[in-house]
Design an enzyme around this catalytic site. Structure first.
Site, PDB file in Angstrom:
ATOM      1  N   LYS A  13      91.896   6.629 -22.902  1.00 30.71           N
ATOM      2  CA  LYS A  13      91.629   5.921 -22.492  1.00 30.71           C
ATOM      3  C   LYS A  13      90.758   5.356 -23.788  1.00 30.71           C
ATOM      4  O   LYS A  13      91.109   3.665 -23.718  1.00 30.71           O
ATOM      5  CB  LYS A  13      91.355   5.385 -20.924  1.00 30.71           C
ATOM      6  CG  LYS A  13      92.446   6.378 -20.059  1.00 30.71           C
ATOM      7  CD  LYS A  13      92.327   5.459 -18.473  1.00 30.71           C
ATOM      8  CE  LYS A  13      91.273   6.533 -18.162  1.00 30.71           C
ATOM      9  NZ  LYS A  13      90.655   7.851 -17.890  1.00 30.71           N
ATOM     10  N   ARG A  88      91.425   1.899 -10.311  1.00 28.16           N
ATOM     11  CA  ARG A  88      91.447   3.302  -9.923  1.00 28.16           C
ATOM     12  C   ARG A  88      92.188   3.533  -9.377  1.00 28.16           C
ATOM     13  O   ARG A  88      92.764   4.505  -8.768  1.00 28.16           O
ATOM     14  CB  ARG A  88      90.342   3.596 -10.518  1.00 28.16           C
ATOM     15  CG  ARG A  88      90.378   4.257 -11.805  1.00 28.16           C
ATOM     16  CD  ARG A  88      88.424   4.761 -11.822  1.00 28.16           C
ATOM     17  NE  ARG A  88      88.450   5.740 -12.731  1.00 28.16           N
ATOM     18  CZ  ARG A  88      88.175   6.284 -13.931  1.00 28.16           C
ATOM     19  NH1 ARG A  88      87.398   4.713 -14.497  1.00 28.16           N
ATOM     20  NH2 ARG A  88      87.658   7.045 -14.811  1.00 28.16           N
ATOM     21  N   ARG A 127      84.515  17.240 -24.557  1.00 29.63           N
ATOM     22  CA  ARG A 127      84.122  15.918 -25.130  1.00 29.63           C
ATOM     23  C   ARG A 127      82.401  16.205 -25.498  1.00 29.63           C
ATOM     24  O   ARG A 127      81.834  16.735 -23.968  1.00 29.63           O
ATOM     25  CB  ARG A 127      85.204  14.975 -24.348  1.00 29.63           C
ATOM     26  CG  ARG A 127      84.492  13.657 -24.619  1.00 29.63           C
ATOM     27  CD  ARG A 127      85.021  13.274 -23.849  1.00 29.63           C
ATOM     28  NE  ARG A 127      84.817  12.931 -22.482  1.00 29.63           N
ATOM     29  CZ  ARG A 127      85.973  11.424 -21.491  1.00 29.63           C
ATOM     30  NH1 ARG A 127      86.674  11.439 -22.370  1.00 29.63           N
ATOM     31  NH2 ARG A 127      85.533  11.733 -20.212  1.00 29.63           N
ATOM     32  N   ARG A 160      78.343  14.860 -20.769  1.00 24.45           N
ATOM     33  CA  ARG A 160      78.978  14.310 -20.064  1.00 24.45           C
ATOM     34  C   ARG A 160      78.011  14.461 -18.966  1.00 24.45           C
ATOM     35  O   ARG A 160      78.897  16.128 -18.565  1.00 24.45           O
ATOM     36  CB  ARG A 160      79.650  12.996 -19.477  1.00 24.45           C
ATOM     37  CG  ARG A 160      79.156  11.619 -20.489  1.00 24.45           C
ATOM     38  CD  ARG A 160      80.955  10.852 -20.546  1.00 24.45           C
ATOM     39  NE  ARG A 160      81.660  10.377 -19.556  1.00 24.45           N
ATOM     40  CZ  ARG A 160      82.979  10.137 -19.342  1.00 24.45           C
ATOM     41  NH1 ARG A 160      83.551   9.540 -20.410  1.00 24.45           N
ATOM     42  NH2 ARG A 160      83.085   9.903 -18.073  1.00 24.45           N
ATOM     43  N   ARG A 171      87.573  14.966 -10.225  1.00 26.13           N
ATOM     44  CA  ARG A 171      87.647  14.012 -10.909  1.00 26.13           C
ATOM     45  C   ARG A 171      89.302  13.861 -10.789  1.00 26.13           C
ATOM     46  O   ARG A 171      90.162  12.991 -10.933  1.00 26.13           O
ATOM     47  CB  ARG A 171      87.156  13.544 -12.171  1.00 26.13           C
ATOM     48  CG  ARG A 171      85.884  13.235 -12.021  1.00 26.13           C
ATOM     49  CD  ARG A 171      84.977  13.392 -13.755  1.00 26.13           C
ATOM     50  NE  ARG A 171      84.986  12.800 -14.647  1.00 26.13           N
ATOM     51  CZ  ARG A 171      84.453  12.885 -15.396  1.00 26.13           C
ATOM     52  NH1 ARG A 171      85.042  13.330 -16.590  1.00 26.13           N
ATOM     53  NH2 ARG A 171      85.658  11.560 -16.965  1.00 26.13           N
TER      54      ARG A 171
HETATM   55  P1  AMP Z   1      85.368   7.460 -16.719  1.00 30.80           P
HETATM   56  O1  AMP Z   1      84.677   6.640 -18.336  1.00 30.80           O
HETATM   57  O2  AMP Z   1      86.440   5.674 -16.751  1.00 30.80           O
HETATM   58  O3  AMP Z   1      86.246   8.426 -17.103  1.00 30.80           O
HETATM   59  O4  AMP Z   1      84.446   6.510 -15.584  1.00 30.80           O
HETATM   60  C1  AMP Z   1      83.133   7.102 -15.506  1.00 30.80           C
HETATM   61  C2  AMP Z   1      82.879   7.576 -14.087  1.00 30.80           C
HETATM   62  O5  AMP Z   1      82.533   6.120 -12.975  1.00 30.80           O
HETATM   63  C3  AMP Z   1      83.805   7.657 -13.327  1.00 30.80           C
HETATM   64  O6  AMP Z   1      83.817   8.537 -13.440  1.00 30.80           O
HETATM   65  C4  AMP Z   1      83.457   7.033 -11.613  1.00 30.80           C
HETATM   66  O7  AMP Z   1      82.573   7.248 -11.097  1.00 30.80           O
HETATM   67  C5  AMP Z   1      82.906   5.602 -12.808  1.00 30.80           C
HETATM   68  N1  AMP Z   1      83.983   4.404 -12.754  1.00 30.80           N
HETATM   69  C6  AMP Z   1      84.547   3.568 -13.747  1.00 30.80           C
HETATM   70  N2  AMP Z   1      85.258   2.831 -13.444  1.00 30.80           N
HETATM   71  C7  AMP Z   1      85.643   3.285 -12.646  1.00 30.80           C
HETATM   72  C8  AMP Z   1      86.166   1.618 -11.170  1.00 30.80           C
HETATM   73  N3  AMP Z   1      87.471   1.815 -11.077  1.00 30.80           N
HETATM   74  N4  AMP Z   1      86.448   2.559  -9.505  1.00 30.80           N
HETATM   75  C9  AMP Z   1      85.034   3.713  -9.420  1.00 30.80           C
HETATM   76  N5  AMP Z   1      84.081   4.152 -10.235  1.00 30.80           N
HETATM   77  C10 AMP Z   1      84.603   4.058 -11.406  1.00 30.80           C
END
Ligand code: AMP
Length: 214
Positions: A13, A88, A127, A160, A171
């Protein structure tokens, strides 16, 4: 254009949103990036979010919605935005609808990128991202020229914490239980496109552009 990109962790994404943002000159809003920055700065939001992020859990809806309302109403987002990693959950989608309604705005399109679970696990485990500029690499399909070093800025490449095997499974489960219901939510609103998220970065980008331009 007000666009939402949804998909399982590791579907790309962030990479796709960045390419669309450059092509269509629309700012990308990544809640993951904003939250990671907040954690790195040690801000109040970062302190609250860190424990959830480290475990691969979702940050509470109220915190994320507050952050989104602040961000989407900034002047630079007047002409549109690409939301990457938000919403989400159903409460987040409902909260977003309320925010947009209050500002007389609406979403134009929600794109869901689908990907098999085995491919997700493989992509997340490979990654790596740059500690300085955030550039994303994949050790198998898009490796840096020099091991552990960012091609763009020379920064160190790290895995990460939430891409480590113990949190990947968590996740994916959270995606299935909390995020997938958004597919029905947006399909009911007539703004949803479901696209295949497999293949190369450019192939997926092409699919999204064709969809947006059709
Ligand atoms: P991402 O980089 O989008 O995979 O986000 C990394 C982490 O940030 C996720 O595993 C969540 O802990 C937190 N996070 C990001 N976006 C959201 C969201 N919309 N709602 C809740 N937690 C989020």
């Amino acid at each position: 254009m007000r666009l939402v990109l949804i998909g399982p962790p590791g579907v790309g994404k962030g990479t796709q949103a960045k390419m669309l943002a450059e092509k269509y000159e629309i700012p990308q809003i990544s809640t993951g990036d904003i939250l990671r920055e907040a954690v790195a700065e040690g801000s109040c939001l970062g302190e609250k979010a860190k424990k959830y992020m480290d475990n691969g859990e979702l940050v509470p809806d109220a915190l994320v919605l507050e952050l989104i309302e602040e961000t989407v109403t900034q002047d630079q987002h007047d002409d549109g935005f690409i939301l990457d990693g938000f919403p989400r959950t159903i409460p987040q989608a409902e909260g977003l609808d309320c925010i947009l309604d209050r500002h007389d705005l609406a979403l134009d399109e929600v794109v869901v990128l689908d990907l098999d679970e085995s491919v997700i696990v493989d992509r997340l485990s490979s990654r790596r991202s740059c500690i300085d500029c955030g550039a994303i690499y994949n050790l198998k399909t898009n490796p840096p020229s020099e091991k552990g070093v960012c091609d763009k800025c020379g920064g160190e490449l790290i895995q990460r914490d939430d891409d480590k095997p113990e949190t990947i499974h968590n996740r994916i489960e959270i995606y299935k239980n909390q995020t997938e219901p958004l597919i029905d939510y947006y399909s009911g609103k007539g703004v949803l496109s479901r696209l295949d998220g497999s293949g190369s970065i450019n192939e997926v980008q092409e699919r999204i552009r064709e969809d947006l331009e059709s």
